[in-house]
Write a protein that holds these residues in place. Structure first.
Motif, PDB file in Angstrom:
ATOM      1  N   HIS A  13     -37.602 -12.228  19.868  1.00  0.00           N
ATOM      2  CA  HIS A  13     -37.186 -11.516  18.654  1.00  0.00           C
ATOM      3  C   HIS A  13     -35.906 -10.714  18.909  1.00  0.00           C
ATOM      4  O   HIS A  13     -34.951 -10.783  18.130  1.00  0.00           O
ATOM      5  CB  HIS A  13     -38.307 -10.601  18.167  1.00  0.00           C
ATOM      6  N   GLU A  14     -35.889  -9.961  19.997  1.00  0.00           N
ATOM      7  CA  GLU A  14     -34.705  -9.151  20.307  1.00  0.00           C
ATOM      8  C   GLU A  14     -33.512 -10.031  20.644  1.00  0.00           C
ATOM      9  O   GLU A  14     -32.383  -9.717  20.258  1.00  0.00           O
ATOM     10  CB  GLU A  14     -34.998  -8.168  21.447  1.00  0.00           C
ATOM     11  N   ALA A  15     -33.754 -11.133  21.342  1.00  0.00           N
ATOM     12  CA  ALA A  15     -32.667 -12.053  21.664  1.00  0.00           C
ATOM     13  C   ALA A  15     -32.044 -12.616  20.381  1.00  0.00           C
ATOM     14  O   ALA A  15     -30.818 -12.658  20.256  1.00  0.00           O
ATOM     15  CB  ALA A  15     -33.173 -13.184  22.557  1.00  0.00           C
ATOM     16  N   LYS A  16     -32.873 -13.025  19.427  1.00  0.00           N
ATOM     17  CA  LYS A  16     -32.347 -13.553  18.157  1.00  0.00           C
ATOM     18  C   LYS A  16     -31.468 -12.523  17.458  1.00  0.00           C
ATOM     19  O   LYS A  16     -30.375 -12.842  16.988  1.00  0.00           O
ATOM     20  CB  LYS A  16     -33.500 -13.960  17.240  1.00  0.00           C
ATOM     21  N   GLN A  31     -29.212  -6.610  28.390  1.00  0.00           N
ATOM     22  CA  GLN A  31     -29.200  -6.064  27.025  1.00  0.00           C
ATOM     23  C   GLN A  31     -30.484  -6.414  26.279  1.00  0.00           C
ATOM     24  O   GLN A  31     -31.041  -5.585  25.576  1.00  0.00           O
ATOM     25  CB  GLN A  31     -27.984  -6.592  26.261  1.00  0.00           C
ATOM     26  N   ILE A  32     -30.925  -7.651  26.440  1.00  0.00           N
ATOM     27  CA  ILE A  32     -32.174  -8.073  25.783  1.00  0.00           C
ATOM     28  C   ILE A  32     -33.331  -7.239  26.308  1.00  0.00           C
ATOM     29  O   ILE A  32     -34.155  -6.747  25.531  1.00  0.00           O
ATOM     30  CB  ILE A  32     -32.431  -9.581  25.999  1.00  0.00           C
ATOM     31  N   ALA A  33     -33.375  -7.051  27.624  1.00  0.00           N
ATOM     32  CA  ALA A  33     -34.450  -6.261  28.229  1.00  0.00           C
ATOM     33  C   ALA A  33     -34.437  -4.835  27.693  1.00  0.00           C
ATOM     34  O   ALA A  33     -35.494  -4.284  27.343  1.00  0.00           O
ATOM     35  CB  ALA A  33     -34.302  -6.259  29.752  1.00  0.00           C
ATOM     36  N   GLU A  34     -33.263  -4.245  27.613  1.00  0.00           N
ATOM     37  CA  GLU A  34     -33.153  -2.867  27.110  1.00  0.00           C
ATOM     38  C   GLU A  34     -33.660  -2.776  25.674  1.00  0.00           C
ATOM     39  O   GLU A  34     -34.445  -1.882  25.345  1.00  0.00           O
ATOM     40  CB  GLU A  34     -31.698  -2.396  27.189  1.00  0.00           C
ATOM     41  N   GLU A  35     -33.231  -3.705  24.826  1.00  0.00           N
ATOM     42  CA  GLU A  35     -33.667  -3.693  23.427  1.00  0.00           C
ATOM     43  C   GLU A  35     -35.161  -3.957  23.288  1.00  0.00           C
ATOM     44  O   GLU A  35     -35.800  -3.451  22.376  1.00  0.00           O
ATOM     45  CB  GLU A  35     -32.870  -4.712  22.604  1.00  0.00           C
ATOM     46  N   ALA A  36     -35.695  -4.794  24.170  1.00  0.00           N
ATOM     47  CA  ALA A  36     -37.129  -5.123  24.123  1.00  0.00           C
ATOM     48  C   ALA A  36     -37.990  -4.071  24.805  1.00  0.00           C
ATOM     49  O   ALA A  36     -39.216  -4.135  24.742  1.00  0.00           O
ATOM     50  CB  ALA A  36     -37.364  -6.490  24.769  1.00  0.00           C
ATOM     51  N   MET A  38     -38.167  -3.384  28.148  1.00  0.00           N
ATOM     52  CA  MET A  38     -38.778  -3.886  29.384  1.00  0.00           C
ATOM     53  C   MET A  38     -37.693  -4.076  30.430  1.00  0.00           C
ATOM     54  O   MET A  38     -36.509  -3.965  30.124  1.00  0.00           O
ATOM     55  CB  MET A  38     -39.539  -5.181  29.120  1.00  0.00           C
ATOM     56  N   CYS A  39     -38.097  -4.374  31.639  1.00  0.00           N
ATOM     57  CA  CYS A  39     -37.102  -4.560  32.697  1.00  0.00           C
ATOM     58  C   CYS A  39     -36.580  -6.001  32.683  1.00  0.00           C
ATOM     59  O   CYS A  39     -37.219  -6.912  32.170  1.00  0.00           O
ATOM     60  CB  CYS A  39     -37.668  -4.183  34.061  1.00  0.00           C
ATOM     61  N   ARG A  40     -35.406  -6.146  33.271  1.00  0.00           N
ATOM     62  CA  ARG A  40     -34.708  -7.427  33.285  1.00  0.00           C
ATOM     63  C   ARG A  40     -35.523  -8.512  33.985  1.00  0.00           C
ATOM     64  O   ARG A  40     -35.512  -9.678  33.564  1.00  0.00           O
ATOM     65  CB  ARG A  40     -33.355  -7.224  33.973  1.00  0.00           C
ATOM     66  N   THR A  41     -36.237  -8.153  35.036  1.00  0.00           N
ATOM     67  CA  THR A  41     -37.034  -9.157  35.750  1.00  0.00           C
ATOM     68  C   THR A  41     -38.139  -9.744  34.867  1.00  0.00           C
ATOM     69  O   THR A  41     -38.516 -10.894  35.041  1.00  0.00           O
ATOM     70  CB  THR A  41     -37.653  -8.578  37.044  1.00  0.00           C
ATOM     71  N   THR A  42     -38.611  -8.961  33.916  1.00  0.00           N
ATOM     72  CA  THR A  42     -39.619  -9.483  32.980  1.00  0.00           C
ATOM     73  C   THR A  42     -39.016 -10.619  32.157  1.00  0.00           C
ATOM     74  O   THR A  42     -39.690 -11.627  31.901  1.00  0.00           O
ATOM     75  CB  THR A  42     -40.142  -8.370  32.052  1.00  0.00           C
ATOM     76  N   ILE A  43     -37.761 -10.464  31.759  1.00  0.00           N
ATOM     77  CA  ILE A  43     -37.086 -11.533  31.014  1.00  0.00           C
ATOM     78  C   ILE A  43     -37.043 -12.790  31.877  1.00  0.00           C
ATOM     79  O   ILE A  43     -37.381 -13.881  31.411  1.00  0.00           O
ATOM     80  CB  ILE A  43     -35.648 -11.117  30.609  1.00  0.00           C
TER      81      ILE A  43
END
Length: 187
Positions: A13-16, A31-36, A38-43
């Motif tokens: 959703h945040e990526a879209k 950026q996606i992680a920050e908006e979502a 969560m941490c980048r590794t989760t992405i």
């Protein structure tokens, strides 16, 4: 829904939203992680590359379209109209992203070939006067080409993506390409 599934949906959703706003090439996983939230590794646990994320977004779109078509309970030309209506509705929400995802899905070497799902749905629901697999395939190509052409036309001329206008223009193209026949009872 599991926690993992919820995270995946939130990432997508945040990526879209970010992709539509800034363009795919200008958005990072950070950026996606920050908006979502969560941490980048989760992405990276969900998507190894940006290409994987884009393909997942497109696959989800295809699944949503298939579910929409099934939910209508329609077949034949009414189902084809419903399918393209759904494509247009989604395109209006994310016009830049939809075009980029479509191009990525077409050019990817993904074995699932998500675009083929749409083409097959169209071909399977064409009126019986389009006999034979080759003729159905050609007509499906023409109809999908009309959709892509219309969307590209709107991008080229920077026309506003207004849902009802797009649907009406596509229906006119649909009528021209299918011979202009009434089709409510055709299959």
């Amino acid at each position: 829904m599991t926690k993992r599934e919820k995270s995946r949906i939130r990432i997508m959703h945040e990526a879209k939203r970010l992709y539509e706003t800034y363009g795919i090439e200008n958005v990072t996983f950070s950026q996606i992680a920050e908006e979502a939230g969560m941490c980048r590794t989760t992405i990276f646990n969900h998507f190894a590359t940006a290409g994987d994320l884009m393909l997942a977004l497109y696959r989800q779109e295809i699944e949503d379209i298939k579910a929409h078509c099934l939910a209508t309970g329609q077949t034949g030309m009414p189902l084809i109209e419903a399918l393209f209506d759904k494509l247009i509705e989604d395109t209006v929400c994310y016009p830049m992203l939809t075009s980029q995802l479509t191009n990525h899905a077409i050019l990817s070497r993904d074995e699932e070939k998500p675009i083929q799902t749409i083409e097959d749905l169209v071909a399977e629901n064409l009126p019986s006067r389009f006999s034979g697999p080759a003729e159905r395939e050609r007509m499906a190509v023409l109809l999908l080409g009309a959709y892509y052409g219309l969307i590209n036309h709107y991008h080229i001329y920077q026309k506003p993506f207004e849902e009802e206008t797009l649907k009406e223009e596509f229906r006119q193209l649909l009528k021209i390409l299918t011979g202009g026949t009434e089709h409510a009872d055709e299959n």
